[in-house]
Scaffold this active site. Structure first.
Site, PDB file in Angstrom:
ATOM      1  N   TYR A   1      59.294  31.315 106.324  1.00  0.00           N
ATOM      2  CA  TYR A   1      58.396  30.858 106.136  1.00  0.00           C
ATOM      3  C   TYR A   1      57.216  31.928 106.317  1.00  0.00           C
ATOM      4  O   TYR A   1      55.931  31.833 106.270  1.00  0.00           O
ATOM      5  CB  TYR A   1      58.273  29.183 105.861  1.00  0.00           C
ATOM      6  CG  TYR A   1      57.249  28.571 106.383  1.00  0.00           C
ATOM      7  CD1 TYR A   1      56.302  28.528 104.524  1.00  0.00           C
ATOM      8  CD2 TYR A   1      56.079  28.585 106.882  1.00  0.00           C
ATOM      9  CE1 TYR A   1      55.061  27.946 105.024  1.00  0.00           C
ATOM     10  CE2 TYR A   1      55.182  27.912 107.324  1.00  0.00           C
ATOM     11  CZ  TYR A   1      54.531  27.173 106.846  1.00  0.00           C
ATOM     12  OH  TYR A   1      53.438  27.052 106.141  1.00  0.00           O
TER      13      TYR A   1
ATOM     14  N   LYS B   1      53.866  33.936 104.883  1.00  0.00           N
ATOM     15  CA  LYS B   1      52.990  33.616 105.478  1.00  0.00           C
ATOM     16  C   LYS B   1      52.168  34.365 106.133  1.00  0.00           C
ATOM     17  O   LYS B   1      50.781  34.726 106.116  1.00  0.00           O
ATOM     18  CB  LYS B   1      52.603  31.764 106.020  1.00  0.00           C
ATOM     19  CG  LYS B   1      53.194  30.764 105.844  1.00  0.00           C
ATOM     20  CD  LYS B   1      52.449  30.761 104.423  1.00  0.00           C
ATOM     21  CE  LYS B   1      51.091  30.063 105.183  1.00  0.00           C
ATOM     22  NZ  LYS B   1      50.299  29.404 103.954  1.00  0.00           N
TER      23      LYS B   1
HETATM   24  N1  LIG Z   1      52.256  20.758 107.429  1.00  0.00           N
HETATM   25  C1  LIG Z   1      51.914  21.829 108.066  1.00  0.00           C
HETATM   26  O1  LIG Z   1      52.104  21.273 109.099  1.00  0.00           O
HETATM   27  C2  LIG Z   1      51.651  22.910 107.835  1.00  0.00           C
HETATM   28  C3  LIG Z   1      51.240  23.787 109.052  1.00  0.00           C
HETATM   29  C4  LIG Z   1      50.116  24.878 108.877  1.00  0.00           C
HETATM   30  C5  LIG Z   1      50.285  25.262 107.762  1.00  0.00           C
HETATM   31  N2  LIG Z   1      50.177  24.424 106.663  1.00  0.00           N
HETATM   32  C6  LIG Z   1      50.408  25.354 105.460  1.00  0.00           C
HETATM   33  O2  LIG Z   1      49.190  24.283 104.713  1.00  0.00           O
HETATM   34  C7  LIG Z   1      48.775  24.315 103.368  1.00  0.00           C
HETATM   35  C8  LIG Z   1      49.460  23.118 102.539  1.00  0.00           C
HETATM   36  O3  LIG Z   1      50.212  22.669 103.310  1.00  0.00           O
HETATM   37  P1  LIG Z   1      51.357  20.867 102.653  1.00  0.00           P
HETATM   38  O4  LIG Z   1      51.575  20.954 104.238  1.00  0.00           O
HETATM   39  O5  LIG Z   1      49.924  20.230 102.555  1.00  0.00           O
HETATM   40  O6  LIG Z   1      52.202  21.715 101.805  1.00  0.00           O
HETATM   41  P2  LIG Z   1      52.374  20.773 100.978  1.00  0.00           P
HETATM   42  O7  LIG Z   1      52.413  19.310 100.814  1.00  0.00           O
HETATM   43  O8  LIG Z   1      53.774  20.592 100.138  1.00  0.00           O
HETATM   44  O9  LIG Z   1      51.212  21.279  99.353  1.00  0.00           O
HETATM   45  C9  LIG Z   1      51.819  22.518  99.115  1.00  0.00           C
HETATM   46  C10 LIG Z   1      51.352  22.317  97.109  1.00  0.00           C
HETATM   47  O10 LIG Z   1      51.290  23.834  96.560  1.00  0.00           O
HETATM   48  C11 LIG Z   1      51.791  23.389  95.422  1.00  0.00           C
HETATM   49  N3  LIG Z   1      52.912  24.793  95.111  1.00  0.00           N
HETATM   50  C12 LIG Z   1      54.087  25.010  95.898  1.00  0.00           C
HETATM   51  N4  LIG Z   1      54.617  25.823  95.039  1.00  0.00           N
HETATM   52  C13 LIG Z   1      53.490  26.326  93.768  1.00  0.00           C
HETATM   53  C14 LIG Z   1      53.738  27.308  92.715  1.00  0.00           C
HETATM   54  N5  LIG Z   1      54.774  27.910  92.720  1.00  0.00           N
HETATM   55  N6  LIG Z   1      52.888  27.085  92.250  1.00  0.00           N
HETATM   56  C15 LIG Z   1      51.211  26.432  92.536  1.00  0.00           C
HETATM   57  N7  LIG Z   1      51.650  25.562  93.115  1.00  0.00           N
HETATM   58  C16 LIG Z   1      52.868  26.005  94.074  1.00  0.00           C
HETATM   59  C17 LIG Z   1      52.165  22.491  95.180  1.00  0.00           C
HETATM   60  O11 LIG Z   1      52.003  21.604  94.436  1.00  0.00           O
HETATM   61  P3  LIG Z   1      53.062  21.378  93.195  1.00  0.00           P
HETATM   62  O12 LIG Z   1      54.087  20.658  93.624  1.00  0.00           O
HETATM   63  O13 LIG Z   1      52.316  20.236  91.990  1.00  0.00           O
HETATM   64  O14 LIG Z   1      52.827  22.908  92.152  1.00  0.00           O
HETATM   65  C18 LIG Z   1      52.424  21.666  96.621  1.00  0.00           C
HETATM   66  O15 LIG Z   1      51.464  20.376  96.393  1.00  0.00           O
HETATM   67  C19 LIG Z   1      50.038  25.951 102.622  1.00  0.00           C
HETATM   68  O16 LIG Z   1      49.283  27.118 102.580  1.00  0.00           O
HETATM   69  C20 LIG Z   1      50.869  25.420 104.361  1.00  0.00           C
HETATM   70  O17 LIG Z   1      51.442  26.740 104.202  1.00  0.00           O
HETATM   71  C21 LIG Z   1      50.595  23.795 106.676  1.00  0.00           C
END
Ligand SMILES: NC(=O)c1ccc[n+]([C@@H]2O[C@H](COP(=O)([O-])OP(=O)(O)OC[C@H]3O[C@@H](n4cnc5c(N)ncnc54)[C@H](OP(=O)(O)O)[C@@H]3O)[C@@H](O)[C@H]2O)c1
Length: 348
Positions: free
Chosen positions: A137, A141
């Site tokens: 991951y 990123k």
């Molecule tokens: N959570 C954390 O602590 C954290 C920390 C640092 C950075 N981030 C970054 O923040 C962002 C959001 O994270 P999050 O925690 O909100 O994750 P999340 O809840 O898993 O949301 C990610 C979304 O991306 C969509 N997705 C995944 N694969 C896809 C694909 N192949 N095509 C289209 N859509 C896709 C999913 O929707 P569907 O399933 O409907 O496709 C999901 O709703 C990400 O870029 C992550 O790397 C998160």
């Protein structure tokens, strides 16, 4: 403003959609599934896979700005899965933005792009990308962030935000696992004296994205740059974990093991799963053990200066909001992926 939020149905994406719709923007989203909570916000949903260039182009058409939250998160799974969604998908999006004349792209990156397993104490964005990664991951990123920042130009201004350990109402990731392990009596924390981490409340992380959108235009200070986004309140892992457990109405963790035991145990568990159950995610991973036993907190002066970012919701306030949310939902953390009813509207 017509804004596309990729991954708009996810944890962070949904909070971004709420802020944007609340101030009257025309918001659409791209993700693979329909998310009922977005219908209630009046958001137009484009069902598409970020890996499909045609689907991405169709979703981007007619938009002025894009917030790219979609990603494959998690610390387990094959490298190609992370590369195809997080790297190739991001490249598809940049290409579609250029074709459609989008002028602003806000990309959600991660502080893990600079974490090679050592301590990071108060570092700023001059910290180099990690040379080695403990999981696919963060490696994916880091590549995605580089291609987003390299795409910054007079036509398309780009910025990358690195929110750290997002938590709060609507968390379908860390909190449900933490609560499940606590209820089974399986939680043990590594002893990590002097080590501190920073995190970010989901509402603050979402606000940073909206501020970045506003601050971004070709040639502005934010264009082509990455920013750490946190609470700016470094705390110990134990304080954070016990704060979340307290919000869920659970007692603090009382069992501890030495850091080296936690790391060796996680490596052994990971190896065992890799051999015997490669499709299942182990309950603990090497990267989780490293993150729990090292310092990783950041200097967010650049985000304050260039974006006007202020972590308005303090950690104490965020925990109180989380506790209120969980108690209003019978103490159950949100996870619409586990076949539960759709996540109800939340207050970021
Ligand atoms: N959570 C954390 O602590 C954290 C920390 C640092 C950075 N981030 C970054 O923040 C962002 C959001 O994270 P999050 O925690 O909100 O994750 P999340 O809840 O898993 O949301 C990610 C979304 O991306 C969509 N997705 C995944 N694969 C896809 C694909 N192949 N095509 C289209 N859509 C896709 C999913 O929707 P569907 O399933 O409907 O496709 C999901 O709703 C990400 O870029 C992550 O790397 C998160």
């Amino acid at each position: 403003m017509k804004v596309l939020v990729t991954g708009g149905g996810g944890f962070l994406g949904q909070a971004v959609c709420r802020l944007l719709t609340a101030r009257g923007e025309h918001v659409s989203t791209l993700s693979r599934r329909r998310h009922p909570a977005l219908d209630a916000l009046g958001v137009v949903q484009h069902p598409a896979d970020i890996r499909d260039p045609d689907g991405v182009r169709a979703a981007v058409a007619g938009c002025e700005a894009v917030v790219h939250c979609a990603a494959l998160a998690g610390m387990w799974g094959p490298a190609h899965a992370y590369r195809s969604v997080n790297v190739a998908g991001t490249a598809n999006l940049i290409d579609a933005c250029l074709r459609a004349g989008v002028t602003r792209l806000v990309h959600t990156s991660s502080p893990s792009v600079v974490h090679d397993g050592g301590d990071l104490e108060g570092v700023d964005e001059s910290a180099p990308y990690a040379r080695r990664f403990l999981a696919h991951y963060p490696a994916s990123k880091a590549i995605a962030e580089r291609i987003v920042l390299a795409a910054d130009s007079d036509r398309l201004a780009t910025v990358a935000l690195r929110p750290h350990l997002i938590w709060g109402p609507g968390d379908p990731h860390f909190l449900p696992r933490l609560v499940a392990q606590a209820r089974r009596g399986r939680l043990v924390l590594p002893r990590a004296p002097g080590k501190r981490i920073d995190t970010v409340y989901v509402g603050n992380a979402a606000e940073a994205h909206v501020l970045a959108l506003d601050a971004l235009a070709p040639g502005t200070p934010a264009a082509g740059r990455a920013y750490f986004i946190t609470q700016d309140e470094p705390i110990t892992v134990a304080a954070w974990v016990n704060g979340l457990l307290g919000a869920a109405g659970l007692p603090p963790v009382t069992r501890h093991v030495p850091a080296c035991v936690a790391r060796m145990g996680a490596a052994a568990v990971e190896y065992g799963y890799w051999l015997a159950r490669p499709r299942s995610q182990p309950p603990v991973t090497r990267i989780a053990a490293v993150q729990a036993t090292t310092s990783h907190w950041f200097d967010i002066s650049a985000a304050r200066r260039d974006l006007g970012y202020v972590p308005r919701i303090s950690t104490a306030d965020g925990l109180a909001r989380l506790a209120a949310h969980l108690s209003a939902h019978a103490g159950r953390p949100d996870d619409d992926r586990a076949g539960r009813p759709p996540v109800p509207p939340i207050q970021p």
